[in-house]
Design an enzyme around this catalytic site. Structure first.
Site, PDB file in Angstrom:
ATOM      1  N   ASP A  15       0.876  -1.021  -0.148  1.00 18.52           N
ATOM      2  CA  ASP A  15       0.103   0.046  -0.055  1.00 18.52           C
ATOM      3  C   ASP A  15       0.958   1.219   0.152  1.00 18.52           C
ATOM      4  O   ASP A  15       2.030   1.263   0.264  1.00 18.52           O
ATOM      5  CB  ASP A  15      -0.689  -0.153   1.067  1.00 18.52           C
ATOM      6  CG  ASP A  15      -2.117   0.855   1.018  1.00 18.52           C
ATOM      7  OD1 ASP A  15      -2.237   1.744   0.224  1.00 18.52           O
ATOM      8  OD2 ASP A  15      -2.962   1.164   1.922  1.00 18.52           O
ATOM      9  N   SER A  16       0.265   2.447  -0.252  1.00 21.28           N
ATOM     10  CA  SER A  16       1.061   3.577  -0.160  1.00 21.28           C
ATOM     11  C   SER A  16       1.154   4.124   1.352  1.00 21.28           C
ATOM     12  O   SER A  16       2.154   4.743   1.749  1.00 21.28           O
ATOM     13  CB  SER A  16       0.572   4.646  -1.112  1.00 21.28           C
ATOM     14  OG  SER A  16      -0.746   5.224  -0.725  1.00 21.28           O
ATOM     15  N   TYR A  47      -1.522   7.798  -2.976  1.00 23.59           N
ATOM     16  CA  TYR A  47      -1.790   7.246  -4.527  1.00 23.59           C
ATOM     17  C   TYR A  47      -2.924   7.916  -5.121  1.00 23.59           C
ATOM     18  O   TYR A  47      -2.953   8.208  -6.162  1.00 23.59           O
ATOM     19  CB  TYR A  47      -1.804   5.743  -4.719  1.00 23.59           C
ATOM     20  CG  TYR A  47      -0.539   4.907  -4.683  1.00 23.59           C
ATOM     21  CD1 TYR A  47       0.636   5.672  -4.530  1.00 23.59           C
ATOM     22  CD2 TYR A  47      -0.562   3.631  -4.350  1.00 23.59           C
ATOM     23  CE1 TYR A  47       1.903   4.871  -4.509  1.00 23.59           C
ATOM     24  CE2 TYR A  47       0.632   2.821  -4.378  1.00 23.59           C
ATOM     25  CZ  TYR A  47       1.811   3.627  -4.566  1.00 23.59           C
ATOM     26  OH  TYR A  47       2.994   2.902  -4.620  1.00 23.59           O
ATOM     27  N   ASN A  80      -7.295   0.387  -3.302  1.00 28.23           N
ATOM     28  CA  ASN A  80      -8.342   0.593  -4.113  1.00 28.23           C
ATOM     29  C   ASN A  80      -7.950   1.080  -5.363  1.00 28.23           C
ATOM     30  O   ASN A  80      -7.922   0.726  -6.602  1.00 28.23           O
ATOM     31  CB  ASN A  80      -9.720   1.162  -3.647  1.00 28.23           C
ATOM     32  CG  ASN A  80     -10.419   0.058  -2.633  1.00 28.23           C
ATOM     33  OD1 ASN A  80     -11.240  -0.933  -3.204  1.00 28.23           O
ATOM     34  ND2 ASN A  80     -10.205   0.213  -1.605  1.00 28.23           N
ATOM     35  N   CYS A 193     -12.139   1.636   1.363  1.00 30.60           N
ATOM     36  CA  CYS A 193     -10.851   2.024   1.394  1.00 30.60           C
ATOM     37  C   CYS A 193     -10.100   1.306   2.708  1.00 30.60           C
ATOM     38  O   CYS A 193     -10.699   1.022   3.637  1.00 30.60           O
ATOM     39  CB  CYS A 193     -10.488   3.444   1.552  1.00 30.60           C
ATOM     40  SG  CYS A 193      -8.847   3.936   1.991  1.00 30.60           S
ATOM     41  N   THR A 194      -8.974   0.548   2.346  1.00 35.72           N
ATOM     42  CA  THR A 194      -8.448  -0.262   3.441  1.00 35.72           C
ATOM     43  C   THR A 194      -8.096   0.549   4.475  1.00 35.72           C
ATOM     44  O   THR A 194      -7.891  -0.145   5.593  1.00 35.72           O
ATOM     45  CB  THR A 194      -7.164  -0.891   2.866  1.00 35.72           C
ATOM     46  OG1 THR A 194      -6.316   0.087   2.281  1.00 35.72           O
ATOM     47  CG2 THR A 194      -7.579  -1.993   1.862  1.00 35.72           C
TER      48      THR A 194
END
Length: 272
Positions: A15-16, A47, A80, A193-194
């Protein structure tokens, strides 16, 4: 070589920011015998503000770098935005299975009794045609209310660095989802969104009434288990020890993250 000496499978969650930690948590819960690597491209966070070509190029480069440091059997793109834009390209670049994350609209449509669903996402995910395609394919007959928030991403990051997030800060973000006039009540809310499941307790407290909460974490863990089986890779019989957290940039805020990383079983920190 006996099976007792076979190293456990390794899954890298990418992930970012730190949203992918919600995926790590589900992996720990469903696949405790897997070695976890959490890889954050914090040098390019967030991102969601990047253009498609720039983002695809960035993810290609940084994933190669992370996998050189920490080879893995499966990669989960725990973002996502990155999943909807970059998956086809990166699947062409790597010869290991890559799992993407998409808004859990399909299970939400199945779960909703009133057929009124909220989708809480980043503004970029709300605006993507991909999200609309998911709604048209899987949520026909449902009313879907979309709400975008960048602030929730930053609040989740702040919580993991030790800040207390009061539910009152979340009420204005959630309010548009519940302010619909006539018709059945919203009864199911997708965390698309994670980062957002990291704030689930606060979000529940901020809701005006109970709803069903759905995110992608459990489905991703089930998909990972299936892919390990396809590769004939068997998780260890016991819970694996400490995992690794990789970052693309060293910065002071990572020190603040260390207690949270330990809570996710990530004791070792490395930089690419």
């Amino acid at each position: 070589m006996s099976s007792s000496h076979t190293p456990p499978p390794r899954i890298l969650v990418f992930d970012s920011g730190v949203g992918g930690l919600s995926i790590v948590a589900e992996m720990r819960r469903h696949l405790p015998g897997v070695e976890m690597i959490f890889a954050s491209d914090n040098a390019a966070f967030p991102y969601g503000t990047k253009g498609e070509a720039e983002l695809c190029e960035r993810i290609d480069i940084i994933l190669h770098r992370f996998l050189q440091i920490a080879p893995a059997d499966i990669v989960v793109v725990g973002c996502n935005t990155a999943s909807t834009l970059a998956l086809p390209r990166i699947r062409d670049q790597f010869d290991i299975p890559i799992i993407g994350v998409v808004p859990a609209i399909k299970p939400a449509a199945a779960a909703s009794t009133n057929k009124v669903i909220g989708v809480l996402a980043t503004p970029a995910t709300v605006q993507r045609p991909y999200t609309q395609d998911l709604i048209e394919e899987f949520a026909q007959g449902c009313r879907v209310i979309l709400q975008g928030s960048s602030e929730l991403v930053h609040l989740a990051e702040a919580k993991l660095r030790g800040e207390t997030i009061h539910p009152d800060r979340l009420k204005p973000i959630l309010a548009p989802l519940f302010e619909a006039s006539a018709g059945p009540q919203l009864d199911t809310l997708v965390l698309a969104c994670t980062h957002f499941p990291l704030l689930k307790e606060e979000l529940i407290s901020a809701c005006p009434y109970p709803v069903e909460w759905i995110d992608s974490g459990e489905a991703i863990a089930r998909r990972a288990a299936y892919l390990l089986q396809q590769q004939q890779l068997t998780p260890a019989a016991t819970t694996c020890g400490s995992g690794v957290a990789l970052f693309s940039r060293q910065c002071p805020s990572i020190e603040q993250l260390k207690p949270a990383l330990r809570n996710f079983g990530l004791e070792t920190i490395q930089y690419s």
